[in-house]
Each structure stands twice: as structure tokens, then as C-alpha cells.
Write a protein that holds these residues in place. Structure first.
Motif, PDB file in Angstrom:
ATOM      1  N   GLU A  15       0.856  -1.185   0.000  1.00  0.00           N
ATOM      2  CA  GLU A  15       0.000   0.000   0.000  1.00  0.00           C
ATOM      3  C   GLU A  15       0.888   1.230   0.000  1.00  0.00           C
ATOM      4  OE1 GLU A  15      -2.369   0.668   3.472  1.00  0.00           O
ATOM      5  OE2 GLU A  15      -0.746   0.247   4.854  1.00  0.00           O
ATOM      6  N   ASP A  67       0.703   5.868   0.187  1.00  0.00           N
ATOM      7  CA  ASP A  67      -0.117   7.081   0.292  1.00  0.00           C
ATOM      8  C   ASP A  67      -0.151   7.791  -1.062  1.00  0.00           C
ATOM      9  OD1 ASP A  67      -0.329   6.457   2.952  1.00  0.00           O
ATOM     10  OD2 ASP A  67       1.476   7.593   3.490  1.00  0.00           O
ATOM     11  N   ASP A  68       0.912   7.602  -1.855  1.00  0.00           N
ATOM     12  CA  ASP A  68       1.039   8.299  -3.127  1.00  0.00           C
ATOM     13  C   ASP A  68       0.516   7.400  -4.256  1.00  0.00           C
ATOM     14  OD1 ASP A  68       1.745   9.724  -5.274  1.00  0.00           O
ATOM     15  OD2 ASP A  68       3.906   9.712  -4.941  1.00  0.00           O
ATOM     16  N   GLU A  69      -0.646   7.756  -4.812  1.00  0.00           N
ATOM     17  CA  GLU A  69      -1.261   6.941  -5.863  1.00  0.00           C
ATOM     18  C   GLU A  69      -0.330   6.749  -7.065  1.00  0.00           C
ATOM     19  OE1 GLU A  69      -4.272   5.307  -6.167  1.00  0.00           O
ATOM     20  OE2 GLU A  69      -4.400   5.650  -4.005  1.00  0.00           O
ATOM     21  N   LEU A 104       2.313   4.152  -6.569  1.00  0.00           N
ATOM     22  CA  LEU A 104       1.727   2.824  -6.570  1.00  0.00           C
ATOM     23  C   LEU A 104       1.496   2.355  -8.016  1.00  0.00           C
ATOM     24  CD1 LEU A 104       0.836   0.782  -4.451  1.00  0.00           C
ATOM     25  CD2 LEU A 104      -1.481   1.625  -4.642  1.00  0.00           C
ATOM     26  N   GLU A 105       0.974   3.259  -8.863  1.00  0.00           N
ATOM     27  CA  GLU A 105       0.748   2.910 -10.273  1.00  0.00           C
ATOM     28  C   GLU A 105       2.067   2.589 -10.967  1.00  0.00           C
ATOM     29  OE1 GLU A 105      -2.066   2.241 -11.974  1.00  0.00           O
ATOM     30  OE2 GLU A 105      -2.864   2.389  -9.932  1.00  0.00           O
ATOM     31  N   ASP A 148      -4.004  -5.337  -3.327  1.00  0.00           N
ATOM     32  CA  ASP A 148      -2.844  -5.593  -4.184  1.00  0.00           C
ATOM     33  C   ASP A 148      -1.809  -6.445  -3.474  1.00  0.00           C
ATOM     34  OD1 ASP A 148      -3.714  -4.073  -6.372  1.00  0.00           O
ATOM     35  OD2 ASP A 148      -3.195  -2.241  -5.285  1.00  0.00           O
TER      36      ASP A 148
END
Length: 529
Positions: A475, A477-479, A482-483, A501
């Protein structure tokens, strides 16, 4: 004695083959639940043990899944209401350890069974650690005294060192192996001699230890030795104090032979007297006291197909406070839905009967055919509570699971879903090629899944090897980060049954490189975060 004080909920734990299921069987015998005890492995005794009811358990003579049994018991010579005893018989094999760890969250005390010849074994240590983490009081039963074993004093020393707990013997063996005559009850200061019998309860003879009767019953050599041993025990070990046992500092020790009924009744009588009644349970929001008026409870286990004629799922709910009533509306906290249960059940392993009310410490079966429950769910009368701390481990072994019979894909799908809901293993779906990967803690679990799919769901599966080192939940905090991570590692990404995920690392090197390259991503090795 009110309803809460007469409840005794406990688990029987040990290394495989120390005698848990046999001991459970004898408790049921003394509790009057069964008239004739079954045996786990025996050619002459055709009846199998009550708690091992799955086909695979009967064939292999091992326990695969925790089973729940309950009975009322009142020691002889006592008056008043009987105690209500709830037993959970757990599997010993480490491949099913997760089931056992979860069970330990639902009990107030535990009985550890130790094989008198082998002493403390690997699994005994691990289970003791879990008890220590939760401050669960334990009683130790040293089994198989009818076989040649080690000296009782050596065993006691080993228990203190290996399990890191003080011990206090409350019964003492007379002789051992072929010369094993019986058990002297230190807690009640009396000697009861039995004739050995594997399937029924036999007469007992009370003998005064200071008089000449003792020599007549056990012979001069053994009599002298028993008196010396008892003096030594009183000299070495401090007086037994119930409070040190309940605060999990001291473990009382009993000797006996579960198969021949020696020492079992002494253990049961002392247990119902000193064991703790239901204790407060810690929720995330606050401590929940058993005496509270409102009902709370949590699901610690789900079992499919207890009755092979019906495809039914049953969720095991441990009552923590208040009073559970049939047909009352209760809030399912995770969904926020209100549910009513028209046929909650009580267990005797596989036989079950409908129950109208249950008190703290009891374990109730709730029918779950729609699959609304997951392990760790909370039920309340409307308050928003969460009971946590049901562990779920990162799997160690991985295999692709494939449907072997294309005509049976619906049964296969349903079988895999129900078995995963039970928490037998963990299922990951690879996002790159959409194949299903099963992760388990031990090799035996793969065999159990295959066997149960075939016999309970009529579906065939085939395993294919996959080379993986570990699965970890990620996981961030920064989308964006993560992508990025998912794009770079898209071959190794998967989702679990709840859609979270999961990164499947194929070696420890790949995992540590990923942790260095992506500093802002959190890697979790258990699914509880």
C-alpha cells in the motif's frame, strides 16, 4: 454460580501424536456425552474418535480441522449447578497451525499435552509462545506414562527450561511403563487406583497413603519411592496458588495415560475448579466485559460441509458479552447490515442441535449459506466494535491451481471459494495472466484441498509448480508511485480475495531490491494491517 461463572472454554494443544484427540475423547466419556470411547488408531476398536469426523481425518488418524464439543460436568461429591465445559480439539500438524492459532484467540485457557517419552517438541514451543503473547493460563498433561519414558523430575525441569514457565505438579505417577500402577492426586491429597480400560469408566479404590494399605496395593518398593518423591516435590516446588496459575506465571502439571483413563479424571476435576471463567475481551475501541448486558461476539472459524448431504457453511461465533438469543436482530459490523439467525446451533463435533440462547464463553454455529461472514467479523447489538488479532500468515508454499475437468467448472469455482473462505489457504489471482495461485503454510494443505474438492464438491483439480519466494501486501499514500510500481512489476502483481494488491516476489533479492527502489511503498507480510 451464575451463567458466566460456570462456563469453562479451553483448547487442547500439542505436537502431533501426543494424544490431544484421545484426551478429548476421554473428557467426553467422563462428561457422559459418549458411553464408549473411540480410538484414533486401532485395529480392534472400530469406532473412530468423535472429534475427527472428516473422511480424511478418519483415514489418516490425524486431526485436520478444529472441532468444538461441549458438555455439563459436576465432579463427584460436589453439589450445585454443573460446570459447562466447551472443548476445542485442535490439529497438531504445523501445516494447520493457522487454524490452531485462531482457535487460541477464542479460549480462556489451554491444556498442553506432552508425550512422556519425547518431552517438549517443536510445535509445543511455538504454541506456548502464542499462549504467552496472549497471557493464556495453561495446564500441562504429561501423557503416555504407560510406556517406558523419562524420569518425572527430568521432564519437569525440561518443561521449565523449554516453555519458560514455572511448574507445579498436582499429581504424581506411581511407577512407569510396564510397572505403571496409577496416579497419586496431590491437589486433593488422595490416591485412586483404577483397572485400565480403553473404552469405559472403571471403579476406583481410595487408599490412604500413610497407612500399610499402600504397600498391599502397589508393593513395598513403589510405596517407599512414592513417599520419597512426594517429600521432594513439596520441598522443591512452592505451594500451589490459583492466582499465579490464572495470571499465567505457573503451569500445574498432571501425569497420566489418556488411552487407559489414568489421571484423566483428576485433571478434569481440578480443571473445572481452578480454570478461569470467561475473561474480558479487548476490542479496538475498548475492553468488553463478559457481564455487560448487550451481546457482542466474533467469528473465528468457518467450516463448509459439516453434513455432506447439504452444501452448508457454518460460521463459529465466540460470544464475548451479553446474551445471544435466537431470532434477535444483530448488527454485522463490517457490512453495516442487520441480521437475524433462525437456527443457531451448538456442537458435538459433527452432530448439532438448535439453541435458543448462549452466554459469554459459549461457541455458537451460525448458518452462513450466502457467504456473508469472513474470519474476524464482529457481531453486536448496534455498537461499532472491532475485535482484532486473528492472525493470518504470509504463505510459504505456492502452486497454480487448475480445473482438471472442464465440465465441472461451476463446482470447481464454488469449492475453491468456500474453502478459501474457511481460511484453509490463501488465493491470489495473477493480474498478468489471470491464473489462480494458492498459497499455504504446509504441503499437507494442498492434499487436503484436492481431497475435499473431489469428495465434497465433485470437482477435480491439478497443481502446477510456480516459483515464488513470498507474497506481500502493498500500500502507498502516493497513488502515482503505486501505479508506477504496478507498471514496472506487472508480471508479479496479483490480487487477493478481497481485491487488495499483492506483490509476488520470486526471490529474496527481488524483494529487497523492490523495497530499496520504492521507498514510499509499505510492504506487509500479514494481511492484517
Amino acid at each position: 454460580m451464575n451463567e458466566i461463572e460456570r462456563r469453562r472454554t479451553f483448547a487442547i494443544i500439542s505436537h502431533p501424536d501426543a494424544g490431544k484427540t484421545t484426551l478429548t475423547e476421554k473428557f467426553l466419556l467422563f462428561g457422559g456425552q459418549i458411553q464408549v470411547a473411540g480410538a484414533v488408531k486401532n485395529n480392534k476398536i472400530r469406532k473412530t474418535a468423535t472429534s475427527d469426523w472428516m473422511d480424511i481425518e478418519k483415514q489418516r488418524g490425524i486431526s485436520v480441522s478444529t472441532s468444538v464439543m461441549e458438555f455439563d460436568y459436576l465432579p463427584e461429591g460436589q453439589e450445585g449447578e454443573p460446570y459447562k465445559v466447551n472443548i476445542l480439539d485442535t490439529p497438531g500438524h504445523q501445516d494447520f497451525a493457522e487454524d490452531t492459532y485462531r482457535t487460541l484467540t477464542a479460549v480462556d485457557s489451554a491444556i498442553i499435552v506432552v508425550d512422556g517419552a519425547k518431552g517438549v517438541e517443536a510445535q509445543t514451543r511455538k504454541l506456548m509462545e502464542v499462549c504467552r503473547m496472549r497471557n493464556t493460563p495453561v495446564i500441562i498433561f504429561i501423557n503416555k506414562m504407560d510406556r517406558e519414558g523419562r524420569d518425572p523430575f527430568d521432564l519437569l525441569d525440561e518443561l521449565e527450561q523449554e516453555l519458560q514457565i514455572h511448574v507445579r505438579p498436582l499429581s504424581w505417577p506411581i511407577g512407569q511403563g510396564m510397572k505403571f500402577k496409577g496416579v497419586y492426586n496431590i491437589y486433593e491429597q488422595q490416591l485412586n487406583l483404577f483397572t485400565p480400560n480403553k473404552q469405559r469408566v472403571t471403579e476406583k479404590v481410595a487408599v490412604d497413603i500413610q497407612s500399610k494399605d499402600l504397600e498391599a496395593h502397589v508393593g513395598e518398593q513403589e510405596a517407599a519411592r512414592l513417599r520419597d518423591d512426594l517429600e521432594l516435590v513439596d520441598g522443591v516446588y512452592p505451594e500451589f496458588d490459583v492466582n499465579t496459575y490464572r495470571s499465567a506465571e505457573v503451569a500445574p502439571v498432571f501425569f497420566g495415560s489418556a488411552l487407559n483413563n489414568f489421571g484423566v479424571q483428576e485433571l478434569l476435576n481440578c480443571f473445572v475448579e481452578i480454570a478461569p471463567s470467561p475473561k474480558p475481551t479487548k476490542a479496538e475501541e475498548r475492553m468488553v466485559e463478559p457481564a455487560e448486558p448487550k451481546f457482542t461476539g466474533f467469528i473465528f472459524k468457518i467450516t463448509a460441509n459439516i453434513d455432506p448431504n447439504h452444501r452448508s457453511c457454518i460460521a463459529f461465533c465466540k460470544v464475548c458479552s451479553g446474551k445471544f438469543q435466537r431470532n434477535q436482530p444483530y448488527l454485522h459490523v463490517r457490512n453495516g447490515k442487520t441480521m437475524r439467525f433462525s437456527s443457531p446451533t451448538q456442537f458435538m463435533a459433527q452432530r448439532k442441535s438448535t439453541v435458543d440462547e448462549a452466554w459469554p464463553g459459549d461457541i455458537v454455529g451460525l448458518p452462513d449459506n450466502a457467504g456473508v461472514f469472513k474470519i474476524g467479523d464482529t457481531l453486536t447489538e448496534g455498537e461499532d466494535l472491532h475485535f482484532r488479532g486473528l492472525p493470518s500468515f504470509s504463505p510459504l508454499l505456492f502452486k497454480y491451481i487448475e480445473n482438471d475437468d472442464p465440465m465441472k467448472s461451476k463446482q470447481f469455482q464454488k469449492g475453491v471459494d468456500q474453502l478459501m473462505n474457511e481460511g484453509v489457504a490463501q488465493l491470489f489471482t495473477n493480474t498478468f495472466n489471470n491464473r489462480k495461485i494458492i498459497g499455504t503454510v504446509g504441503q499437507l494443505q494442498f492434499e487436503v484441498i484436492q481431497y475435499r474438492l473431489e469428495h465434497e464438491y465433485n470437482a477435480k483439480c491439478r497443481w502446477e509448480p510456480v516459483h515464488l519466494y513470498k507474497a506481500c501486501w502493498i500500500e502507498a499514500d502516493d497513488e502515482v508511485e503505486l501505479e508506477n510500481f504496478k507498471k514496472r512489476k506487472y508480471q508479479y502483481m496479483a490480487v487477493d480475495t478481497e481485491g487488495r494488491d499483492v506483490f509476488l516476489a520470486d526471490s529474496s533479492y527481488v524483494l529487497s531490491m523492490a523495497q530499496q527502489d520504492f521507498e514510499h511503498i509499505k510492504f506487509h507480510f500479514t494481511s492484517e494491517f
